[in-house]
Design an enzyme around this catalytic site. Structure first.
Site, PDB file in Angstrom:
ATOM      1  N   SER A  65       0.845  -1.191   0.000  1.00  0.00           N
ATOM      2  CA  SER A  65       0.000   0.000   0.000  1.00  0.00           C
ATOM      3  C   SER A  65       0.878   1.238   0.000  1.00  0.00           C
ATOM      4  O   SER A  65       1.651   1.464   0.939  1.00  0.00           O
ATOM      5  CB  SER A  65      -0.893   0.024   1.233  1.00  0.00           C
ATOM      6  OG  SER A  65      -1.378   1.346   1.432  1.00  0.00           O
ATOM      7  N   HIS A  94      -1.302  -1.342  -4.189  1.00  0.00           N
ATOM      8  CA  HIS A  94      -2.559  -1.025  -3.491  1.00  0.00           C
ATOM      9  C   HIS A  94      -2.645   0.493  -3.305  1.00  0.00           C
ATOM     10  O   HIS A  94      -1.731   1.114  -2.773  1.00  0.00           O
ATOM     11  CB  HIS A  94      -2.578  -1.749  -2.139  1.00  0.00           C
ATOM     12  CG  HIS A  94      -3.868  -1.619  -1.394  1.00  0.00           C
ATOM     13  ND1 HIS A  94      -4.991  -2.370  -1.680  1.00  0.00           N
ATOM     14  CD2 HIS A  94      -4.217  -0.826  -0.346  1.00  0.00           C
ATOM     15  CE1 HIS A  94      -5.969  -2.054  -0.846  1.00  0.00           C
ATOM     16  NE2 HIS A  94      -5.527  -1.111  -0.020  1.00  0.00           N
ATOM     17  N   ASP A  97      -4.829   3.511  -1.832  1.00  0.00           N
ATOM     18  CA  ASP A  97      -5.868   3.850  -0.849  1.00  0.00           C
ATOM     19  C   ASP A  97      -6.424   5.244  -1.090  1.00  0.00           C
ATOM     20  O   ASP A  97      -5.698   6.237  -1.019  1.00  0.00           O
ATOM     21  CB  ASP A  97      -5.280   3.792   0.562  1.00  0.00           C
ATOM     22  CG  ASP A  97      -5.062   2.359   1.028  1.00  0.00           C
ATOM     23  OD1 ASP A  97      -6.039   1.575   0.992  1.00  0.00           O
ATOM     24  OD2 ASP A  97      -3.935   2.022   1.428  1.00  0.00           O
ATOM     25  N   MET A 152      -8.996   8.075   0.233  1.00  0.00           N
ATOM     26  CA  MET A 152      -9.746   8.507   1.422  1.00  0.00           C
ATOM     27  C   MET A 152     -10.277   9.909   1.216  1.00  0.00           C
ATOM     28  O   MET A 152      -9.580  10.762   0.667  1.00  0.00           O
ATOM     29  CB  MET A 152      -8.833   8.481   2.640  1.00  0.00           C
ATOM     30  CG  MET A 152      -8.184   7.133   2.874  1.00  0.00           C
ATOM     31  SD  MET A 152      -7.031   7.241   4.238  1.00  0.00           S
ATOM     32  CE  MET A 152      -6.454   5.544   4.298  1.00  0.00           C
ATOM     33  N   HIS A 202      -8.517   0.944  -3.657  1.00  0.00           N
ATOM     34  CA  HIS A 202      -9.381   0.717  -2.494  1.00  0.00           C
ATOM     35  C   HIS A 202     -10.066   2.043  -2.174  1.00  0.00           C
ATOM     36  O   HIS A 202      -9.441   2.950  -1.632  1.00  0.00           O
ATOM     37  CB  HIS A 202      -8.509   0.226  -1.321  1.00  0.00           C
ATOM     38  CG  HIS A 202      -9.238   0.105  -0.026  1.00  0.00           C
ATOM     39  ND1 HIS A 202      -8.586  -0.126   1.169  1.00  0.00           N
ATOM     40  CD2 HIS A 202     -10.564   0.159   0.278  1.00  0.00           C
ATOM     41  CE1 HIS A 202      -9.476  -0.198   2.154  1.00  0.00           C
ATOM     42  NE2 HIS A 202     -10.683  -0.013   1.644  1.00  0.00           N
ATOM     43  N   MET A 251     -12.222   4.405  -0.177  1.00  0.00           N
ATOM     44  CA  MET A 251     -12.841   4.700   1.121  1.00  0.00           C
ATOM     45  C   MET A 251     -13.510   6.055   0.964  1.00  0.00           C
ATOM     46  O   MET A 251     -13.066   7.060   1.535  1.00  0.00           O
ATOM     47  CB  MET A 251     -11.768   4.689   2.225  1.00  0.00           C
ATOM     48  CG  MET A 251     -11.249   3.289   2.525  1.00  0.00           C
ATOM     49  SD  MET A 251      -9.668   3.291   3.396  1.00  0.00           S
ATOM     50  CE  MET A 251      -8.558   3.362   1.988  1.00  0.00           C
ATOM     51  N   MET A 270     -11.055  -5.947   5.950  1.00  0.00           N
ATOM     52  CA  MET A 270     -10.238  -5.014   6.717  1.00  0.00           C
ATOM     53  C   MET A 270      -9.904  -5.648   8.067  1.00  0.00           C
ATOM     54  O   MET A 270     -10.803  -6.097   8.787  1.00  0.00           O
ATOM     55  CB  MET A 270     -10.991  -3.702   6.970  1.00  0.00           C
ATOM     56  CG  MET A 270     -11.309  -2.874   5.730  1.00  0.00           C
ATOM     57  SD  MET A 270      -9.875  -2.403   4.749  1.00  0.00           S
ATOM     58  CE  MET A 270      -8.908  -1.466   5.929  1.00  0.00           C
ATOM     59  N   ASP A 286      -6.328  -6.605   4.588  1.00  0.00           N
ATOM     60  CA  ASP A 286      -5.734  -5.258   4.587  1.00  0.00           C
ATOM     61  C   ASP A 286      -5.767  -4.667   5.995  1.00  0.00           C
ATOM     62  O   ASP A 286      -6.837  -4.477   6.557  1.00  0.00           O
ATOM     63  CB  ASP A 286      -6.538  -4.369   3.613  1.00  0.00           C
ATOM     64  CG  ASP A 286      -5.986  -2.959   3.481  1.00  0.00           C
ATOM     65  OD1 ASP A 286      -4.924  -2.654   4.048  1.00  0.00           O
ATOM     66  OD2 ASP A 286      -6.648  -2.154   2.779  1.00  0.00           O
TER      67      ASP A 286
END
Ligand code: DX5
Ligand code: ZN
Length: 230
Positions: A10, A35, A37, A39, A68, A70, A139, A181
């Site tokens: 990540s 990966h 992320d 957010m 991913h 979020m 998660m 993760d």
């Protein structure tokens, strides 16, 4: 059941001032996926990177980019990530109004679709859509930050998810990857594999352990050795 283990570092824990270099270094070390992320300071209490950064990194990345999300809502941003070069796009079911529609949207854009479960999110979201997903991401921390401690209840949840995925495959269903993760380290990765995970996200454990030359061969090799013994 697949036995191919994939390591997905990540980049949340990478040096953001040198992101291109970091991504190249971790790939050179043997990372299988990157990966990514995302957010939004709304679904999770942190803000990270978006499609423009994904697009900027794409020429530096030869392996699949595992996005991913979020974010809430989800649908508006899916096309942007597909255009930016995402290979896999996963989202949290609570963050979208119509889960089935969002899965279809991701696949319609030519990406693989994944569903993400927070530690307290029940697996029954899977009941009616096993044929619509390519990946389940569990998660093992609450989403929003790197460097948190692995929540042990993720292990029985991995076993329960593995049972659902294997039953689906036995009925002739499509392959589904099972990714874990949060707080994954060399010390606990084999236990995650034995519980059924086949894809492993690691942020701080990888980017926090550079070789003397700034590469990541040592830590990636350590993950591989731990997985070989699983
Ligand atoms: C957390 C992110 C993770 C994070 C993992 O919300 O989804 O991907 O980067 O970081 P570590 O491996 O440090 O727990
Ligand atoms: Zn993540």
């Amino acid at each position: 059941m697949t036995t191919e283990f994939l390591l997905a570092p990540s980049i949340l824990s990478a040096d953001f001032a040198r992101l291109g270099e970091e991504v190249r270094a971790v790939q050179a070390a043997g990372a299988d996926w990157i990966h990514f992320d995302v957010m939004d300071n709304h679904y999770v209490p942190n803000l990270s990177i978006g499609p423009m950064v994904c697009e900027a990194l794409r020429p530096h990345v030869q392996v699949p980019i595992d996005v991913h999300l979020m974010v809430e809502p989800v649908d508006r941003i899916v096309g942007d990530f597909a255009k930016a070069g995402a290979s896999w796009i996963s989202f949290h079911p609570e963050a979208t109004r119509h889960v089935d529609r969002t899965l279809e949207l991701i696949r319609d854009h030519g990406c693989k679709a994944g569903l993400v479960f927070n530690p307290a999110t029940p697996l029954n979201w899977l009941d009616h859509l096993m044929d619509r997903i390519d990946l389940v991401l569990l998660m093992s921390v609450n989403p929003g930050f790197g460097g948190q401690k692995f929540i042990a209840s993720a292990l029985p949840k991995l076993r329960a998810t593995r049972a659902r995925i294997d039953a689906h495959a036995e009925r002739g269903g499509q392959p589904i990857r099972l990714e874990i993760d949060g707080g994954v380290k060399v010390e606990n990765v084999a236990e995650c594999a034995r519980a059924g995970a086949d894809t492993f996200v690691a942020g701080s454990a990888v980017f926090g352990a550079p070789d003397a030359d700034g590469g990541y061969r040592g830590i990636v090799q350590a993950f591989r050795s731990a997985l070989a013994g699983a």
